[in-house]
Design a protein around this motif. Sequence first.
Motif, mmCIF file in Angstrom:
data_model
loop_
_atom_site.group_PDB
_atom_site.id
_atom_site.type_symbol
_atom_site.label_atom_id
_atom_site.label_comp_id
_atom_site.label_asym_id
_atom_site.label_seq_id
_atom_site.Cartn_x
_atom_site.Cartn_y
_atom_site.Cartn_z
ATOM 1 N N CYS A 12 -22.906 -106.635 15.848
ATOM 2 C CA CYS A 12 -22.566 -108.013 15.479
ATOM 3 C C CYS A 12 -21.056 -108.236 15.485
ATOM 4 O O CYS A 12 -20.574 -109.267 15.959
ATOM 5 N N ALA A 13 -20.322 -107.262 14.953
ATOM 6 C CA ALA A 13 -18.869 -107.409 14.875
ATOM 7 C C ALA A 13 -18.261 -107.468 16.277
ATOM 8 O O ALA A 13 -17.387 -108.297 16.553
ATOM 9 N N VAL A 14 -18.745 -106.618 17.167
ATOM 10 C CA VAL A 14 -18.203 -106.583 18.529
ATOM 11 C C VAL A 14 -18.534 -107.882 19.269
ATOM 12 O O VAL A 14 -17.660 -108.490 19.891
ATOM 13 N N ALA A 70 -20.405 -113.654 13.134
ATOM 14 C CA ALA A 70 -20.781 -112.278 12.785
ATOM 15 C C ALA A 70 -21.797 -112.262 11.651
ATOM 16 O O ALA A 70 -22.776 -111.506 11.686
ATOM 17 N N ARG A 90 -16.977 -98.641 13.695
ATOM 18 C CA ARG A 90 -16.003 -99.689 13.374
ATOM 19 C C ARG A 90 -14.614 -99.125 13.122
ATOM 20 O O ARG A 90 -13.611 -99.778 13.408
ATOM 21 N N ALA A 111 -19.179 -110.857 18.057
ATOM 22 C CA ALA A 111 -18.418 -111.982 17.509
ATOM 23 C C ALA A 111 -16.949 -111.911 17.931
ATOM 24 O O ALA A 111 -16.335 -112.924 18.262
ATOM 25 N N ALA A 112 -16.389 -110.696 17.932
ATOM 26 C CA ALA A 112 -14.979 -110.548 18.306
ATOM 27 C C ALA A 112 -14.773 -110.820 19.795
ATOM 28 O O ALA A 112 -13.747 -111.400 20.194
ATOM 29 N N VAL A 113 -15.749 -110.427 20.629
ATOM 30 C CA VAL A 113 -15.663 -110.718 22.065
ATOM 31 C C VAL A 113 -15.697 -112.231 22.278
ATOM 32 O O VAL A 113 -14.903 -112.789 23.039
ATOM 33 N N GLY A 135 -14.771 -114.482 20.193
ATOM 34 C CA GLY A 135 -13.466 -114.997 19.769
ATOM 35 C C GLY A 135 -12.404 -114.772 20.822
ATOM 36 O O GLY A 135 -11.595 -115.655 21.115
ATOM 37 N N VAL A 181 -24.115 -103.517 12.255
ATOM 38 C CA VAL A 181 -22.787 -104.003 11.852
ATOM 39 C C VAL A 181 -21.842 -103.958 13.052
ATOM 40 O O VAL A 181 -21.145 -104.925 13.357
ATOM 41 N N VAL A 218 -15.415 -116.939 14.099
ATOM 42 C CA VAL A 218 -15.948 -115.621 14.493
ATOM 43 C C VAL A 218 -16.570 -114.919 13.291
ATOM 44 O O VAL A 218 -17.575 -114.210 13.425
ATOM 45 N N PHE A 263 -12.376 -99.063 16.176
ATOM 46 C CA PHE A 263 -11.739 -100.347 16.485
ATOM 47 C C PHE A 263 -10.545 -100.583 15.578
ATOM 48 O O PHE A 263 -9.507 -101.088 15.996
#
Lengths: 109, 229
Positions: free
Chosen positions: B208-210, B183, B74, B212-214, B216, B205, B179, B77
Amino acid sequence: MKDFWIYLAILAGSTYLIRAIPFAAFQKKIKSRFARSFLYYIPYTVLAAMTIPAALQATGHIFSAAAGLLVGGLFAFKGKGLTFVAVASCIAALAVELLLKFVFPNVSF
Amino acid sequence: MRGLKGGIPIGLGYLSVSFTFGIMAVSYGFAWWQAVVISMMTLTSAGQLAGIGVMVHPGQYMEMLISQITINLRYSFMSVSLSQKTSPSFRGIKRWLLGFFMTDEIFAVASAEDEVDTKFFLGLSVMPYIGWTLGTLFGSLLGSVLPDMVLNALCLAIYGMFLAIIAPVAKTSKPVLLVVAVAAVLHCVFAFVPVLNQISSGLTVSICAVLAAVLGAILFPVKDEEVTS
């Protein structure tokens, strides 16, 4: 003991490089709208994924954790600052833990 | 100076979180100074916690490397994200030096700025670094005197801080709210569904974060002003 220093070198070294390389490498503005959008959302999704569900298991009881998150979330939405919200979460969780221990000592969860 | 001030709440938050780390490290069999050295050289919460878990077994260097990369992915990013907001003079060796301080919270506060210059970022990093180091020291030396209940409650501090970072933005931006919810729900799926819950939490982590951000970025691509402001 020798193990400790090798482990520490791997732990600290990998953590540092994973932070510093991308920071130093991307000197120019990224043009792609998709990439920029992704980078706009990523910090929030990382924090959300780190909080849920781990925070619910952070204290002794799921109830105290939930109370802490609820109170913290409420104050956060009201616009309170980082420290205020963090302290409020801790106090709410502690209050519920005290309640569970001294008021309902015979109830098991 | 403004950066230094902005770092105070983070430093206070870190004090309590690293306090917990100090206690855990000692309970794993580490000396107090080892816990402090780990904190001073690494400056990360989840990675250090997983790290001491691996360290108690001898010779698992590969496992250490893999777990650290997945847990800390993370940060990459975040580094790329913040690299888009730095002032023109914040480059080269300054980035190599200050990149060390890219933690979740320092990043979150810095990315709320319109433009991040070297001085602000350095100032912002001072109190968290001191807090993280002192908290580890105190925790490893006197953690055993605090009652469990207080320690339990203190563990929530870091999450309270996360909420305070997300909430103001989620309140004004529906896409961010969405988003963030995606996530969180996704991560619950990874945490509780059999087979999926075998994957290390550091990796989930990131996944899920990637995702959700994709999502979004596809559904709600931001306008240029939103990204730069």
